[in-house]
Design an enzyme around this catalytic site. Structure first.
Site, short mmCIF file in Angstrom:
data_model
loop_
_atom_site.label_atom_id
_atom_site.label_comp_id
_atom_site.label_asym_id
_atom_site.label_seq_id
_atom_site.Cartn_x
_atom_site.Cartn_y
_atom_site.Cartn_z
N ASP A 67 0.82 -1.21 0.00
CA ASP A 67 0.00 0.00 0.00
C ASP A 67 0.86 1.26 0.00
O ASP A 67 2.08 1.21 0.22
CB ASP A 67 -0.94 0.00 1.22
CG ASP A 67 -0.27 -0.48 2.50
OD1 ASP A 67 0.98 -0.38 2.59
OD2 ASP A 67 -0.96 -0.95 3.40
N ASN A 136 -7.01 -3.52 14.78
CA ASN A 136 -8.43 -3.71 14.42
C ASN A 136 -8.61 -4.85 13.41
O ASN A 136 -9.71 -5.08 12.91
CB ASN A 136 -9.02 -2.41 13.84
CG ASN A 136 -8.36 -2.01 12.51
OD1 ASN A 136 -7.46 -2.68 12.02
ND2 ASN A 136 -8.82 -0.92 11.93
N HIS A 138 -7.04 -5.11 10.43
CA HIS A 138 -6.84 -4.81 9.01
C HIS A 138 -5.58 -5.49 8.47
O HIS A 138 -4.64 -5.76 9.21
CB HIS A 138 -6.83 -3.29 8.73
CG HIS A 138 -5.63 -2.55 9.20
ND1 HIS A 138 -5.63 -1.20 9.45
CD2 HIS A 138 -4.36 -2.95 9.46
CE1 HIS A 138 -4.44 -0.82 9.83
NE2 HIS A 138 -3.65 -1.86 9.85
N GLU A 143 -9.69 -2.12 5.85
CA GLU A 143 -10.19 -1.87 7.20
C GLU A 143 -11.49 -2.66 7.42
O GLU A 143 -12.21 -2.94 6.45
CB GLU A 143 -10.50 -0.37 7.37
CG GLU A 143 -9.32 0.56 7.13
CD GLU A 143 -8.40 0.70 8.33
OE1 GLU A 143 -8.35 -0.21 9.18
OE2 GLU A 143 -7.71 1.73 8.40
#
Ligand code: PGA
Length: 245
Positions: A67, A136, A138, A143
Site C-alpha cells: 500500500d 483492528n 486490518h 479496514e
C-alpha cells in the site's frame, strides 16, 4: 494456518528472515509482497545484514509493496516508499526496475490500481506475501467493514489507523493522509504463500479473532483462513489470547 509462537519480537524477526532467505535461495527470482509499519523493521534489518553477509542475493527478486498513502509523492518523508528505501531498498542489491510501488500521486486512482494488478500478473504473481496486522484486524489498508474490495483500490483510513501512522508525520495525526491505495484482500489471497507477522500484546485480540473467530469482513485478517498456505509468526504476547494453545 500454521502458527508458530516464538519467545519474543527478535525471535519472530529471525524466523521470518530465515523464511525469506530460504524462499530466495530456492527461487532467486522470487516475487515478494512487502509490508511497512513497526512490525517489519527488525526483519528488514536482518535481511540487510543477510545481504551484507552474502547470504541473500536480491538481484533477481521482485517486490510489490502492499500500500501507499494517496496524495504523497514517493520521496515524501512520510511515504511508505521512503520507509522502504530507509529500511531495505537502499541497502540491498534489488534491481530498481523490479521494485514495484503504488503511485500515491496518480490522478486516476482506479487506473493506477489496475496498472498495479496487471504488473503483479506480469511478474508471475506474488510468491511470498509478508503481512502485518492492525490492532483492528486490518491487512494492508483493508479496514473492517460490511464489505471489502477484492482488488487493489483507493481506501479510506480509520482514525485509529491514522493515529498509528502519525510517527511517520512527526507525530501529527492531522498530517496523515485520509486515503491510501492498497492491495485488496483478493490480491493478497492470490499470493502463493502468506506469512502473517504479529508481535506484542496490542495485537493479541486481533490475532485470536483472525485465527479462531468466524471468517468476516469485520475482521479482514480472518479471510486468511481461506488461503491454503499461511504461516503465522507470533511472539508470546501476540499469541496470548489464542485458546487452542
Ligand atoms: P504495525 O502495523 O506493524 O505498525 O503494528 C501493522 C499494520 O497496521 O498492518
Amino acid at each position: 494456518m500454521r502458527v508458530r509462537v516464538l519467545t519474543d519480537e527478535k525471535a519472530v524477526a529471525r524466523a521470518v528472515a530465515r523464511r525469506v532467505e530460504a524462499a530466495i535461495r530456492e527461487r532467486p527470482a522470487t516475487v515478494l509482497g512487502l509490508p511497512t509499519g513497526r512490525t517489519p523493521v527488525r526483519l528488514y534489518r536482518l535481511l540487510r545484514e543477510a545481504h551484507l553477509a552474502g547470504r541473500i542475493d536480491f538481484s533477481r527478486v521482485s517486490t510489490f509493496n502492499l500500500d501507499e498513502f494517496y496524495g504523497l509523492p514517493a520521496d515524501h518523508p512520510g511515504s511508505y516508499r521512503t520507509f522502504m528505501e530507509t529500511h531495505l531498498f537502499a541497502h540491498v542489491n534489488l534491481s530498481r526496475r523490479r521494485i514495484h510501488f503504488l503511485d500515491g500521486t496518480a490522478k486516476d486512482a482506479d487506473a493506477e490500481c489496475r496498472r498495479y494488478e496487471r504488473a503483479i500478473v506480469k511478474a508471475g504473481g506474488i510468491d511470498l506475501m509478508l503481512l502485518g496486522i492492525g490492532a483492528n484486524g486490518h491487512i494492508g489498508f483493508n479496514e473492517p467493514a460490511a464489505s471489502l474490495s477484492a482488488d487493489t483500490h483507493l481506501a479510506r483510513l480509520e482514525p485509529g489507523t491514522r493515529r498509528s501512522n502519525a510517527t511517520l508525520f512527526g507525530g501529527r495525526v492531522q498530517a496523515v493522509p485520509r486515503e491510501a491505495l492498497s492491495m485488496g484482500v483478493g490480491t493478497i489471497l492470490r499470493s502463493r504463500a502468506i506469512a502473517l507477522i504479529a508481535t506484542g500484546e496490542g495485537k493479541a485480540d486481533a490475532i485470536a479473532q483472525a485465527l479462531e473467530g468466524p471468517v468476516t469482513t469485520r475482521m479482514p485478517a480472518s479471510l486468511l483462513q481461506l488461503h491454503p498456505d499461511v504461516e503465522v509468526y507470533l511472539d508470546r504476547a501476540a499469541a496470548s489470547r489464542l485458546t487452542a494453545r
